[in-house]
Design a protein around this motif. Structure first.
Motif, PDB file in Angstrom:
ATOM      1  N   LEU A   1      -3.172   1.575   8.926  1.00 32.96           N
ATOM      2  CA  LEU A   1      -3.287   0.492   7.959  1.00 32.96           C
ATOM      3  C   LEU A   1      -4.466  -0.413   8.276  1.00 32.96           C
ATOM      4  O   LEU A   1      -4.654  -0.800   9.431  1.00 32.96           O
TER       5      LEU A   1
ATOM      6  N   ALA B   1      -3.825   1.437   3.140  1.00 34.11           N
ATOM      7  CA  ALA B   1      -3.681   2.639   3.947  1.00 34.11           C
ATOM      8  C   ALA B   1      -5.022   3.332   4.132  1.00 34.11           C
ATOM      9  O   ALA B   1      -5.863   3.359   3.234  1.00 34.11           O
TER      10      ALA B   1
ATOM     11  N   THR C   1       0.843  -1.198   0.000  1.00 32.63           N
ATOM     12  CA  THR C   1       0.000   0.000   0.000  1.00 32.63           C
ATOM     13  C   THR C   1       0.873   1.240   0.000  1.00 32.63           C
ATOM     14  O   THR C   1       2.040   1.202   0.414  1.00 32.63           O
TER      15      THR C   1
ATOM     16  N   GLN D   1       1.066   5.120   1.407  1.00 28.97           N
ATOM     17  CA  GLN D   1       0.499   5.976   2.433  1.00 28.97           C
ATOM     18  C   GLN D   1       0.037   7.315   1.846  1.00 28.97           C
ATOM     19  O   GLN D   1       0.530   7.747   0.804  1.00 28.97           O
TER      20      GLN D   1
ATOM     21  N   ILE E   1      -2.887  -5.429   2.928  1.00 28.40           N
ATOM     22  CA  ILE E   1      -2.918  -4.205   3.725  1.00 28.40           C
ATOM     23  C   ILE E   1      -3.407  -3.070   2.838  1.00 28.40           C
ATOM     24  O   ILE E   1      -3.265  -3.114   1.616  1.00 28.40           O
TER      25      ILE E   1
END
Length: 372
Positions: free
Chosen positions: A259, A253, A180, A182, A251
Protein backbone atom coordinates in the motif's frame (compact mmCIF):
# COMPACT_ATOMS: atom_id res chain seq x y z
CA UNK A 1 -12.93 16.09 5.67
CA UNK A 2 -14.98 19.27 5.77
CA UNK A 3 -13.42 22.48 6.98
CA UNK A 4 -10.53 20.50 8.34
CA UNK A 5 -7.56 18.67 7.03
CA UNK A 6 -8.87 16.28 5.25
CA UNK A 7 -8.54 4.32 -4.82
CA UNK A 8 -7.36 0.86 -6.96
CA UNK A 9 -5.80 0.43 -10.28
CA UNK A 10 -8.33 0.24 -13.11
CA UNK A 11 -7.82 -2.05 -16.09
CA UNK A 12 -4.48 -2.18 -17.87
CA UNK A 13 -6.06 -0.58 -20.90
CA UNK A 14 -7.31 2.38 -18.91
CA UNK A 15 -3.96 2.84 -17.20
CA UNK A 16 -2.10 2.76 -20.49
CA UNK A 17 -4.56 5.23 -22.01
CA UNK A 18 -4.10 7.60 -19.11
CA UNK A 19 -0.32 7.15 -19.21
CA UNK A 20 -0.43 8.24 -22.84
CA UNK A 21 -2.70 11.21 -22.14
CA UNK A 22 -0.41 12.41 -19.36
CA UNK A 23 2.51 12.27 -21.74
CA UNK A 24 4.75 10.16 -19.52
CA UNK A 25 6.14 8.33 -22.53
CA UNK A 26 8.06 11.39 -23.62
CA UNK A 27 10.83 10.95 -21.07
CA UNK A 28 11.47 10.49 -17.39
CA UNK A 29 11.27 13.19 -14.76
CA UNK A 30 15.07 13.08 -14.62
CA UNK A 31 15.35 13.76 -18.34
CA UNK A 32 12.95 16.69 -18.09
CA UNK A 33 14.88 18.04 -15.12
CA UNK A 34 18.09 18.04 -17.10
CA UNK A 35 16.40 19.73 -20.05
CA UNK A 36 14.87 22.44 -17.88
CA UNK A 37 17.81 22.66 -15.45
CA UNK A 38 15.34 22.01 -12.64
CA UNK A 39 15.72 19.40 -9.91
CA UNK A 40 12.53 17.34 -9.54
CA UNK A 41 13.80 15.00 -6.84
CA UNK A 42 11.93 14.73 -3.53
CA UNK A 43 13.93 11.73 -2.34
CA UNK A 44 15.86 8.78 -3.75
CA UNK A 45 12.49 7.11 -4.45
CA UNK A 46 10.22 9.95 -5.56
CA UNK A 47 10.33 12.72 -8.17
CA UNK A 48 7.68 15.39 -8.58
CA UNK A 49 7.06 15.68 -12.31
CA UNK A 50 4.84 18.73 -12.13
CA UNK A 51 1.71 20.36 -10.75
CA UNK A 52 -1.33 22.28 -11.97
CA UNK A 53 -3.89 24.63 -10.46
CA UNK A 54 -6.16 24.34 -13.51
CA UNK A 55 -9.13 23.25 -11.37
CA UNK A 56 -8.69 25.82 -8.62
CA UNK A 57 -11.73 28.00 -8.04
CA UNK A 58 -13.60 26.67 -11.08
CA UNK A 59 -17.25 25.76 -11.67
CA UNK A 60 -18.67 22.99 -13.85
CA UNK A 61 -22.40 22.86 -14.52
CA UNK A 62 -22.90 25.20 -11.57
CA UNK A 63 -21.01 22.84 -9.22
CA UNK A 64 -17.91 23.97 -7.43
CA UNK A 65 -14.90 21.91 -8.53
CA UNK A 66 -13.21 21.70 -5.17
CA UNK A 67 -13.24 19.78 -1.88
CA UNK A 68 -11.66 16.91 -3.85
CA UNK A 69 -10.71 14.04 -1.57
CA UNK A 70 -10.36 10.90 -3.70
CA UNK A 71 -9.16 9.88 -7.17
CA UNK A 72 -9.51 6.74 -9.29
CA UNK A 73 -8.68 5.73 -12.84
CA UNK A 74 -11.87 4.91 -14.74
CA UNK A 75 -12.19 2.23 -17.42
CA UNK A 76 -12.03 4.73 -20.28
CA UNK A 77 -8.78 6.24 -18.98
CA UNK A 78 -10.41 9.33 -17.50
CA UNK A 79 -9.99 10.27 -13.84
CA UNK A 80 -12.89 10.08 -11.40
CA UNK A 81 -12.62 12.59 -8.55
CA UNK A 82 -14.90 12.58 -5.54
CA UNK A 83 -15.73 15.73 -3.59
CA UNK A 84 -16.65 15.60 0.08
CA UNK A 85 -19.75 17.61 -0.89
CA UNK A 86 -21.43 14.55 -2.45
CA UNK A 87 -20.18 15.14 -6.01
CA UNK A 88 -18.40 12.74 -8.35
CA UNK A 89 -16.54 14.45 -11.19
CA UNK A 90 -15.14 12.99 -14.39
CA UNK A 91 -11.87 14.67 -15.39
CA UNK A 92 -9.90 14.68 -18.62
CA UNK A 93 -6.30 14.90 -17.46
CA UNK A 94 -3.48 15.75 -19.83
CA UNK A 95 0.15 16.72 -19.48
CA UNK A 96 1.78 19.99 -20.43
CA UNK A 97 5.53 19.81 -19.88
CA UNK A 98 4.96 17.31 -17.09
CA UNK A 99 2.20 19.35 -15.44
CA UNK A 100 -1.13 17.45 -15.11
CA UNK A 101 -3.80 19.86 -16.31
CA UNK A 102 -7.43 18.78 -15.89
CA UNK A 103 -10.78 19.61 -17.41
CA UNK A 104 -14.13 18.42 -15.96
CA UNK A 105 -16.28 16.56 -18.50
CA UNK A 106 -19.02 15.20 -16.24
CA UNK A 107 -20.47 15.33 -12.75
CA UNK A 108 -22.83 13.12 -10.74
CA UNK A 109 -24.66 14.04 -7.56
CA UNK A 110 -24.19 11.28 -4.99
CA UNK A 111 -27.09 10.48 -2.69
CA UNK A 112 -27.71 8.21 0.27
CA UNK A 113 -30.42 5.55 0.40
CA UNK A 114 -33.10 8.14 1.15
CA UNK A 115 -32.04 10.35 -1.73
CA UNK A 116 -30.26 12.98 0.38
CA UNK A 117 -26.78 14.41 -0.32
CA UNK A 118 -25.93 14.01 3.37
CA UNK A 119 -22.53 12.46 2.71
CA UNK A 120 -18.95 13.37 3.48
CA UNK A 121 -17.39 11.48 0.58
CA UNK A 122 -13.66 10.96 1.04
CA UNK A 123 -12.32 8.04 -1.00
CA UNK A 124 -13.16 6.17 -4.17
CA UNK A 125 -12.65 2.82 -5.87
CA UNK A 126 -13.91 1.81 -9.31
CA UNK A 127 -14.57 -1.91 -9.53
CA UNK A 128 -14.07 -4.16 -12.58
CA UNK A 129 -17.81 -3.96 -13.39
CA UNK A 130 -17.63 -0.14 -13.29
CA UNK A 131 -19.46 0.20 -9.98
CA UNK A 132 -18.24 2.96 -7.69
CA UNK A 133 -17.36 2.35 -4.05
CA UNK A 134 -17.33 5.58 -2.05
CA UNK A 135 -16.58 6.15 1.62
CA UNK A 136 -18.39 8.64 3.81
CA UNK A 137 -16.92 9.79 7.11
CA UNK A 138 -20.24 10.57 8.75
CA UNK A 139 -21.30 7.11 9.96
CA UNK A 140 -18.77 6.04 8.56
CA UNK A 141 -19.83 3.95 5.58
CA UNK A 142 -18.86 2.52 2.22
CA UNK A 143 -21.58 2.81 -0.41
CA UNK A 144 -21.65 0.95 -3.69
CA UNK A 145 -23.10 2.89 -6.64
CA UNK A 146 -23.83 1.67 -10.15
CA UNK A 147 -21.94 3.14 -13.10
CA UNK A 148 -24.38 6.05 -13.25
CA UNK A 149 -23.68 6.91 -9.60
CA UNK A 150 -27.10 5.79 -8.41
CA UNK A 151 -28.78 2.95 -6.47
CA UNK A 152 -26.49 2.96 -3.42
CA UNK A 153 -26.01 -0.13 -1.27
CA UNK A 154 -24.00 -0.03 1.95
CA UNK A 155 -21.32 -2.52 2.88
CA UNK A 156 -21.42 -4.01 6.36
CA UNK A 157 -19.13 -2.03 8.67
CA UNK A 158 -17.37 -3.35 11.80
CA UNK A 159 -19.21 -1.91 14.80
CA UNK A 160 -15.97 -0.78 16.43
CA UNK A 161 -15.27 1.67 13.59
CA UNK A 162 -18.61 3.46 13.83
CA UNK A 163 -18.86 6.92 15.35
CA UNK A 164 -19.88 7.11 19.00
CA UNK A 165 -22.24 6.09 20.53
CA UNK A 166 -22.66 3.26 18.00
CA UNK A 167 -18.92 2.52 17.93
CA UNK A 168 -15.60 3.87 19.17
CA UNK A 169 -14.69 6.51 16.60
CA UNK A 170 -14.76 9.75 18.63
CA UNK A 171 -15.02 12.17 15.68
CA UNK A 172 -16.85 11.70 12.39
CA UNK A 173 -14.17 13.80 10.66
CA UNK A 174 -11.47 11.23 11.44
CA UNK A 175 -12.90 8.00 10.04
CA UNK A 176 -12.77 6.39 6.56
CA UNK A 177 -10.46 8.70 4.64
CA UNK A 178 -8.78 6.12 2.36
CA UNK A 179 -9.95 3.20 0.20
CA UNK A 180 -8.26 0.89 -2.30
CA UNK A 181 -8.77 -2.42 -4.08
CA UNK A 182 -5.90 -4.88 -4.03
CA UNK A 183 -4.63 -6.50 -7.27
CA UNK A 184 -6.89 -9.35 -8.32
CA UNK A 185 -9.93 -7.56 -6.96
CA UNK A 186 -10.56 -9.88 -4.01
CA UNK A 187 -9.55 -7.58 -1.15
CA UNK A 188 -10.82 -4.10 -0.35
CA UNK A 189 -8.89 -2.03 2.20
CA UNK A 190 -10.01 1.13 3.99
CA UNK A 191 -8.04 3.36 6.34
CA UNK A 192 -9.20 5.27 9.39
CA UNK A 193 -7.73 8.76 9.54
CA UNK A 194 -7.58 8.95 13.31
CA UNK A 195 -7.52 6.59 16.31
CA UNK A 196 -10.40 4.88 18.04
CA UNK A 197 -11.22 5.77 21.60
CA UNK A 198 -9.26 3.42 23.85
CA UNK A 199 -6.50 2.62 21.38
CA UNK A 200 -3.06 3.61 22.56
CA UNK A 201 0.38 4.31 21.13
CA UNK A 202 3.32 2.20 20.08
CA UNK A 203 6.56 2.03 22.06
CA UNK A 204 7.84 5.16 20.31
CA UNK A 205 4.75 7.14 21.24
CA UNK A 206 3.11 7.07 17.81
CA UNK A 207 -0.67 7.09 17.60
CA UNK A 208 -2.20 3.84 16.31
CA UNK A 209 -4.98 3.83 13.73
CA UNK A 210 -6.75 0.90 12.07
CA UNK A 211 -6.88 -0.42 8.53
CA UNK A 212 -9.92 -2.55 7.73
CA UNK A 213 -10.26 -5.11 4.93
CA UNK A 214 -13.14 -6.89 3.21
CA UNK A 215 -12.85 -9.97 1.00
CA UNK A 216 -14.90 -11.68 -1.73
CA UNK A 217 -14.52 -14.65 -4.02
CA UNK A 218 -13.33 -14.31 -7.60
CA UNK A 219 -16.11 -13.13 -9.91
CA UNK A 220 -18.35 -11.81 -7.15
CA UNK A 221 -19.74 -8.27 -7.13
CA UNK A 222 -18.89 -5.49 -4.69
CA UNK A 223 -22.06 -6.33 -2.73
CA UNK A 224 -20.43 -9.66 -1.82
CA UNK A 225 -17.53 -8.16 0.13
CA UNK A 226 -17.43 -9.58 3.67
CA UNK A 227 -15.63 -8.13 6.68
CA UNK A 228 -12.10 -9.55 6.92
CA UNK A 229 -8.85 -8.76 8.72
CA UNK A 230 -8.12 -5.53 10.58
CA UNK A 231 -4.63 -4.11 11.13
CA UNK A 232 -2.87 -1.61 13.38
CA UNK A 233 -0.80 1.18 11.81
CA UNK A 234 1.38 3.77 13.56
CA UNK A 235 1.21 7.31 12.18
CA UNK A 236 3.99 9.86 12.54
CA UNK A 237 3.99 12.71 15.00
CA UNK A 238 3.25 16.13 13.58
CA UNK A 239 6.68 17.80 13.42
CA UNK A 240 5.13 21.22 14.07
CA UNK A 241 2.67 20.43 16.87
CA UNK A 242 3.95 18.21 19.65
CA UNK A 243 0.44 17.42 20.89
CA UNK A 244 -0.86 16.26 17.51
CA UNK A 245 -0.11 13.44 15.12
CA UNK A 246 -0.41 13.08 11.38
CA UNK A 247 -3.40 11.21 9.98
CA UNK A 248 -3.88 8.90 7.01
CA UNK A 249 -5.52 10.87 4.22
CA UNK A 250 -5.32 8.25 1.43
CA UNK A 251 -4.13 4.78 0.49
CA UNK A 252 -3.53 3.14 -2.89
CA UNK A 253 -2.58 -0.43 -3.74
CA UNK A 254 0.63 -1.18 -5.61
CA UNK A 255 0.80 -3.96 -8.23
CA UNK A 256 2.54 -6.29 -5.73
CA UNK A 257 -0.16 -5.85 -3.08
CA UNK A 258 1.57 -3.36 -0.81
CA UNK A 259 0.00 0.00 0.00
CA UNK A 260 1.00 3.57 -0.69
CA UNK A 261 -0.04 5.64 2.31
CA UNK A 262 -0.31 9.42 2.57
CA UNK A 263 0.13 10.77 6.09
CA UNK A 264 -0.85 14.39 6.34
CA UNK A 265 -1.09 17.10 8.97
CA UNK A 266 -1.37 20.86 9.30
CA UNK A 267 -0.18 23.61 11.58
CA UNK A 268 -0.01 27.42 11.35
CA UNK A 269 3.39 26.88 9.69
CA UNK A 270 1.92 24.84 6.85
CA UNK A 271 1.17 21.32 5.65
CA UNK A 272 3.22 18.21 6.28
CA UNK A 273 2.72 15.41 3.72
CA UNK A 274 4.62 12.11 3.76
CA UNK A 275 4.36 9.21 1.34
CA UNK A 276 4.90 5.76 2.82
CA UNK A 277 4.99 2.23 1.46
CA UNK A 278 3.21 -0.18 3.81
CA UNK A 279 3.22 -3.98 3.92
CA UNK A 280 0.27 -5.80 5.50
CA UNK A 281 1.72 -9.28 5.04
CA UNK A 282 3.44 -9.54 8.41
CA UNK A 283 0.86 -7.63 10.46
CA UNK A 284 -1.42 -9.20 13.05
CA UNK A 285 -5.18 -9.35 12.50
CA UNK A 286 -6.42 -7.13 15.35
CA UNK A 287 -10.13 -7.77 14.81
CA UNK A 288 -10.36 -9.23 18.31
CA UNK A 289 -7.94 -6.78 19.93
CA UNK A 290 -10.08 -4.42 21.95
CA UNK A 291 -7.34 -1.85 22.58
CA UNK A 292 -4.20 -1.39 20.50
CA UNK A 293 -1.39 -2.17 20.64
CA UNK A 294 -1.86 -5.23 22.85
CA UNK A 295 0.39 -7.96 21.45
CA UNK A 296 -0.25 -6.92 17.85
CA UNK A 297 2.43 -6.90 15.18
CA UNK A 298 1.81 -3.56 13.47
CA UNK A 299 1.92 -2.83 9.75
CA UNK A 300 5.49 -2.22 8.59
CA UNK A 301 6.06 0.98 6.66
CA UNK A 302 8.91 2.55 4.69
CA UNK A 303 9.21 6.27 4.05
CA UNK A 304 9.34 6.97 0.31
CA UNK A 305 9.38 10.76 0.55
CA UNK A 306 8.64 13.67 2.82
CA UNK A 307 6.99 15.94 0.26
CA UNK A 308 8.07 19.01 2.20
CA UNK A 309 11.51 18.25 0.75
CA UNK A 310 10.31 18.34 -2.88
CA UNK A 311 11.37 21.33 -5.00
CA UNK A 312 8.55 23.87 -5.02
CA UNK A 313 8.69 24.19 -8.85
CA UNK A 314 7.80 27.86 -8.51
CA UNK A 315 4.34 27.09 -7.14
CA UNK A 316 2.33 29.87 -5.49
CA UNK A 317 0.83 29.51 -2.02
CA UNK A 318 -2.11 31.31 -0.45
CA UNK A 319 -1.11 30.61 3.15
CA UNK A 320 2.11 29.87 5.06
CA UNK A 321 3.77 26.65 3.90
CA UNK A 322 7.05 24.89 4.61
CA UNK A 323 7.03 24.25 0.87
CA UNK A 324 4.83 26.40 -1.38
CA UNK A 325 4.10 23.38 -3.55
CA UNK A 326 2.08 21.73 -0.79
CA UNK A 327 -1.50 22.05 0.27
CA UNK A 328 -3.98 19.69 1.95
CA UNK A 329 -3.27 16.55 -0.15
CA UNK A 330 -6.07 14.00 0.21
CA UNK A 331 -6.47 12.05 -3.04
CA UNK A 332 -4.11 9.69 -4.87
CA UNK A 333 -4.31 7.28 -7.80
CA UNK A 334 -1.74 5.04 -9.45
CA UNK A 335 -2.06 5.89 -13.14
CA UNK A 336 0.50 3.45 -14.54
CA UNK A 337 3.08 0.93 -13.40
CA UNK A 338 6.21 -0.34 -15.12
CA UNK A 339 8.06 -2.81 -12.98
CA UNK A 340 8.62 -1.11 -9.66
CA UNK A 341 8.15 2.39 -11.07
CA UNK A 342 4.73 3.97 -10.59
CA UNK A 343 3.17 7.14 -11.95
CA UNK A 344 0.97 8.84 -9.36
CA UNK A 345 -1.65 11.56 -9.53
CA UNK A 346 -2.44 13.44 -6.31
CA UNK A 347 -4.95 16.15 -5.51
CA UNK A 348 -5.37 18.60 -2.64
CA UNK A 349 -8.68 19.37 -0.93
CA UNK A 350 -9.17 23.12 -0.67
CA UNK A 351 -12.02 22.79 1.88
CA UNK A 352 -13.77 25.58 -0.07
CA UNK A 353 -11.34 27.92 1.69
CA UNK A 354 -10.04 30.95 -0.20
CA UNK A 355 -6.67 30.47 1.52
CA UNK A 356 -6.28 26.96 0.10
CA UNK A 357 -5.77 25.55 -3.40
CA UNK A 358 -7.21 22.69 -5.45
CA UNK A 359 -3.95 21.42 -6.92
CA UNK A 360 -2.99 18.36 -8.97
CA UNK A 361 0.43 16.75 -8.61
CA UNK A 362 2.18 14.26 -10.91
CA UNK A 363 4.78 12.07 -9.16
CA UNK A 364 7.03 9.21 -10.16
CA UNK A 365 7.73 6.70 -7.39
CA UNK A 366 10.30 3.91 -7.52
CA UNK A 367 9.43 1.21 -5.02
CA UNK A 368 12.03 -0.66 -3.01
CA UNK A 369 11.80 -4.44 -3.26
CA UNK A 370 9.45 -6.19 -0.87
CA UNK A 371 12.45 -7.61 0.99
CA UNK A 372 13.90 -4.15 1.72
Amino acid sequence: MRRRLRIALATTTAALALCSSLGVEGGSATARARAQNVDHKCSDNVDVDGFSDSLDGTLFRKRYVGNLSGLAVDHDGSIAAVSDRSLLFRLKVQSQNGNPTAEPTGVTDLRDEQGYPSLDSEALVIDSDKTRLVTSEIEPSIRIYDESGRNPVKLTMPKRLLVKPDGRAPDRNLTLEGLTLQPGGKTLVASMEGPLEGDGKDTAGHTLVRLQSWQREQGQSAKDFKIAAQYGYAVDKNPDVASKDLGISEIAATPDGRLLVIERGHSPSGNTVRLYLADLSGATDVTNTENLPGSAQLVKKTLLADLVKCPDLGAPAKQPQHNKLLDNIEGMAVTSATGGTLKLLLVSDDNANVAQITRLYALTAKLPSSGS
